[in-house]
Scaffold this motif. Structure first.
Motif, PDB file in Angstrom:
ATOM      1  N   ASP A 203     -29.304 -34.337 -10.701  1.00 43.21           N
ATOM      2  CA  ASP A 203     -30.456 -34.416 -10.266  1.00 43.21           C
ATOM      3  C   ASP A 203     -30.908 -35.403  -8.597  1.00 43.21           C
ATOM      4  O   ASP A 203     -31.732 -35.018  -7.745  1.00 43.21           O
ATOM      5  N   ALA A 204     -30.048 -35.917  -7.947  1.00 45.55           N
ATOM      6  CA  ALA A 204     -30.273 -36.565  -7.076  1.00 45.55           C
ATOM      7  C   ALA A 204     -28.892 -36.393  -5.557  1.00 45.55           C
ATOM      8  O   ALA A 204     -28.590 -38.269  -5.084  1.00 45.55           O
ATOM      9  N   SER A 205     -27.926 -35.503  -5.658  1.00 45.90           N
ATOM     10  CA  SER A 205     -26.093 -35.690  -5.862  1.00 45.90           C
ATOM     11  C   SER A 205     -26.669 -35.196  -4.483  1.00 45.90           C
ATOM     12  O   SER A 205     -26.412 -33.528  -4.393  1.00 45.90           O
ATOM     13  N   PRO A 206     -26.358 -35.579  -3.399  1.00 44.74           N
ATOM     14  CA  PRO A 206     -26.145 -34.410  -2.611  1.00 44.74           C
ATOM     15  C   PRO A 206     -25.338 -33.849  -2.605  1.00 44.74           C
ATOM     16  O   PRO A 206     -25.121 -32.617  -1.645  1.00 44.74           O
ATOM     17  N   LEU A 207     -23.680 -34.188  -2.737  1.00 41.42           N
ATOM     18  CA  LEU A 207     -22.588 -33.323  -3.126  1.00 41.42           C
ATOM     19  C   LEU A 207     -22.999 -31.966  -3.484  1.00 41.42           C
ATOM     20  O   LEU A 207     -22.836 -30.988  -3.499  1.00 41.42           O
ATOM     21  N   PHE A 208     -23.409 -32.346  -4.917  1.00 34.14           N
ATOM     22  CA  PHE A 208     -24.093 -31.280  -5.624  1.00 34.14           C
ATOM     23  C   PHE A 208     -24.956 -30.162  -4.846  1.00 34.14           C
ATOM     24  O   PHE A 208     -24.673 -29.852  -5.312  1.00 34.14           O
ATOM     25  N   ASN A 209     -25.884 -30.690  -4.058  1.00 38.58           N
ATOM     26  CA  ASN A 209     -27.033 -29.978  -3.424  1.00 38.58           C
ATOM     27  C   ASN A 209     -26.160 -29.176  -2.504  1.00 38.58           C
ATOM     28  O   ASN A 209     -25.917 -27.757  -2.398  1.00 38.58           O
ATOM     29  N   ALA A 210     -24.768 -29.556  -2.191  1.00 38.86           N
ATOM     30  CA  ALA A 210     -23.886 -28.772  -1.002  1.00 38.86           C
ATOM     31  C   ALA A 210     -23.491 -28.468  -1.325  1.00 38.86           C
ATOM     32  O   ALA A 210     -22.983 -27.476  -0.858  1.00 38.86           O
ATOM     33  N   TRP A 211     -23.099 -28.213  -2.347  1.00 34.30           N
ATOM     34  CA  TRP A 211     -21.874 -27.697  -3.140  1.00 34.30           C
ATOM     35  C   TRP A 211     -21.859 -26.301  -4.501  1.00 34.30           C
ATOM     36  O   TRP A 211     -21.336 -25.271  -4.730  1.00 34.30           O
TER      37      TRP A 211
ATOM     38  N   PHE B 283     -16.893 -34.950 -10.138  1.00 36.56           N
ATOM     39  CA  PHE B 283     -17.774 -35.542 -10.995  1.00 36.56           C
ATOM     40  C   PHE B 283     -18.668 -37.359 -10.878  1.00 36.56           C
ATOM     41  O   PHE B 283     -19.556 -37.416 -11.063  1.00 36.56           O
ATOM     42  N   ALA B 284     -17.816 -38.075 -10.643  1.00 35.96           N
ATOM     43  CA  ALA B 284     -17.645 -39.273 -10.519  1.00 35.96           C
ATOM     44  C   ALA B 284     -18.487 -39.568  -9.253  1.00 35.96           C
ATOM     45  O   ALA B 284     -19.015 -40.301  -9.228  1.00 35.96           O
ATOM     46  N   VAL B 285     -18.274 -38.713  -8.578  1.00 32.75           N
ATOM     47  CA  VAL B 285     -19.754 -39.060  -6.976  1.00 32.75           C
ATOM     48  C   VAL B 285     -20.537 -38.754  -7.352  1.00 32.75           C
ATOM     49  O   VAL B 285     -21.816 -39.430  -6.604  1.00 32.75           O
ATOM     50  N   THR B 286     -20.263 -37.356  -7.755  1.00 28.43           N
ATOM     51  CA  THR B 286     -22.049 -37.081  -7.979  1.00 28.43           C
ATOM     52  C   THR B 286     -22.530 -37.935  -8.899  1.00 28.43           C
ATOM     53  O   THR B 286     -24.149 -37.828  -8.473  1.00 28.43           O
ATOM     54  N   ALA B 287     -22.320 -38.388 -10.206  1.00 33.17           N
ATOM     55  CA  ALA B 287     -23.177 -39.316 -11.091  1.00 33.17           C
ATOM     56  C   ALA B 287     -23.124 -40.526 -10.022  1.00 33.17           C
ATOM     57  O   ALA B 287     -24.127 -41.424 -10.413  1.00 33.17           O
ATOM     58  N   MET B 288     -22.334 -41.285  -8.946  1.00 36.80           N
ATOM     59  CA  MET B 288     -23.118 -42.152  -8.025  1.00 36.80           C
ATOM     60  C   MET B 288     -23.739 -41.456  -7.702  1.00 36.80           C
ATOM     61  O   MET B 288     -24.403 -43.069  -7.137  1.00 36.80           O
ATOM     62  N   GLN B 289     -23.727 -41.114  -7.161  1.00 40.50           N
ATOM     63  CA  GLN B 289     -24.884 -39.787  -5.669  1.00 40.50           C
ATOM     64  C   GLN B 289     -26.346 -39.958  -6.305  1.00 40.50           C
ATOM     65  O   GLN B 289     -27.095 -40.763  -6.090  1.00 40.50           O
ATOM     66  N   SER B 290     -26.803 -39.886  -7.988  1.00 40.40           N
ATOM     67  CA  SER B 290     -27.313 -39.774  -8.092  1.00 40.40           C
ATOM     68  C   SER B 290     -27.430 -41.171  -9.790  1.00 40.40           C
ATOM     69  O   SER B 290     -28.668 -41.073  -9.712  1.00 40.40           O
ATOM     70  N   ARG B 291     -26.374 -41.758  -9.778  1.00 36.88           N
ATOM     71  CA  ARG B 291     -26.634 -43.276 -10.268  1.00 36.88           C
ATOM     72  C   ARG B 291     -27.372 -43.084 -11.371  1.00 36.88           C
ATOM     73  O   ARG B 291     -28.310 -43.726 -12.532  1.00 36.88           O
ATOM     74  N   ASP B 292     -26.970 -41.775 -12.281  1.00 28.18           N
ATOM     75  CA  ASP B 292     -26.798 -41.319 -13.692  1.00 28.18           C
ATOM     76  C   ASP B 292     -25.964 -40.587 -13.927  1.00 28.18           C
ATOM     77  O   ASP B 292     -25.271 -39.401 -13.511  1.00 28.18           O
ATOM     78  N   VAL B 293     -25.255 -40.681 -14.637  1.00 25.10           N
ATOM     79  CA  VAL B 293     -23.933 -40.216 -15.633  1.00 25.10           C
ATOM     80  C   VAL B 293     -24.156 -39.244 -16.557  1.00 25.10           C
ATOM     81  O   VAL B 293     -23.787 -37.740 -16.321  1.00 25.10           O
TER      82      VAL B 293
END
Length: 299
Positions: free
Chosen positions: A110-118, A95-105
């Protein structure tokens, strides 16, 4: 007047023979192990029901005692909740990785490559993204989703881990994840995007109900919790009912195979056959659905 028998003065007592401790040759001792008879110093002796035993005899006796095991065949007394804490940490880390990638907790998707990939998206699985089947179980949509699932994992997971043992608990957890993904693949709309550890947590609820039945204790409290969560899944839009149900069935079935084996077959490793059988069914269901989706997509 002296006693010609041993040459001492009146009132004197003979000095007991001195030997050397078998573990500390530099120490003289008049003591010995009442089990093996070898001389030993006070540091190397332990109180026993009859006399005193040397540390070597104590160790040998402990090694011959059969370890206490749970109804699932796991060794009792292992560290409580260790695997559960590791799983919680992995979920928080992802979750922390996706939040940092999206820059929004709050909007970590919204803009997390990890979320989009998994994230579990059936058409992507059909084209080869098989990592989504398990990876989606470590993604969460917002901090509230994460906190609710981690609290549930903390409450339920530790007790199930204690009964099943670390390795089988971990296997049931991942089989439940796989069962939830299989159910989503088959029963949810193909364009649905699914994420969260809820499928695995429902699997642990099913496992706990089965364990209570094995212990001849009432599973009613767990069944009430399951029923309440099913009602919530139906009532609130955006919650994957089929992901929950697939995890519940897979976790309960795998655990039943472990704890309800005939006593003559219940060994520390035989339960893996039951877990493997449930996993194989889940994989077969996914494979059939993937072929169907590929046909629909013209691949």
């Amino acid at each position: 007047m002296t006693d010609p028998g041993w040459g001492g003065a009146p009132g004197d007592q003979p000095t007991p023979p001195q030997s050397r401790c078998v573990r500390h040759p530099d120490r003289a001792t008049g003591l010995a192990c009442s089990r093996c008879g070898r001389p030993a110093c006070p540091e190397c002796l332990r109180p026993a029901a009859v006399g005193q035993h040397c540390v070597d005899c104590v160790r040998d006796a402990n090694a011959s005692v059969r370890p206490i095991r749970t109804v699932a065949g796991a060794r009792a007394g292992s560290t409580y909740g260790l695997v559960t804490y590791i799983l919680m940490a992995l979920n928080v880390l992802v979750f922390a990785v996706t939040a940092m990638q999206s820059r929004d907790v709050m909007g970590n998707t919204d803009a997390s490559p990890l979320f989009n990939a998994w994230a579990l998206f059936p058409p992507s699985v059909a084209t080869g993204d098989l990592e989504r089947l398990i990876g989606s179980g470590f993604l969460h949509i917002g901090p509230i989703h994460l906190l609710v699932n981690m609290f549930a994992l903390y409450i339920i997971g530790r007790d199930v881990e204690m009964i099943l043992g670390r390795s089988r608990y971990l296997a049931v957890y991942f089989v439940s994840l796989l069962g939830g993904s299989a159910s989503v693949m088959v029963l949810e709309a193909p364009i649905t995007v699914t994420a969260g550890a809820s499928g695995a947590i429902f699997g642990l609820l099913g496992a706990q109900a089965v364990i209570l039945l094995k212990l001849r204790r009432s599973p009613t409290p767990i069944l009430v919790v399951i029923g309440l969560n099913i009602f919530i899944s139906i009532s609130i839009p955006g919650i994957s009912l089929w992901g929950h149900m697939g995890g519940l069935v897979a976790g309960a079935a795998a655990t039943a195979g472990i704890v309800f084996l005939p006593s003559r077959l219940r060994t520390p490793h035989i339960g893996w056959i039951a877990v493997g059988a449930v996993a194989a069914v889940c994989v077969a269901v996914i494979a059939v659905r993937v072929l169907s989706l590929r046909s629909m997509m013209g691949l």
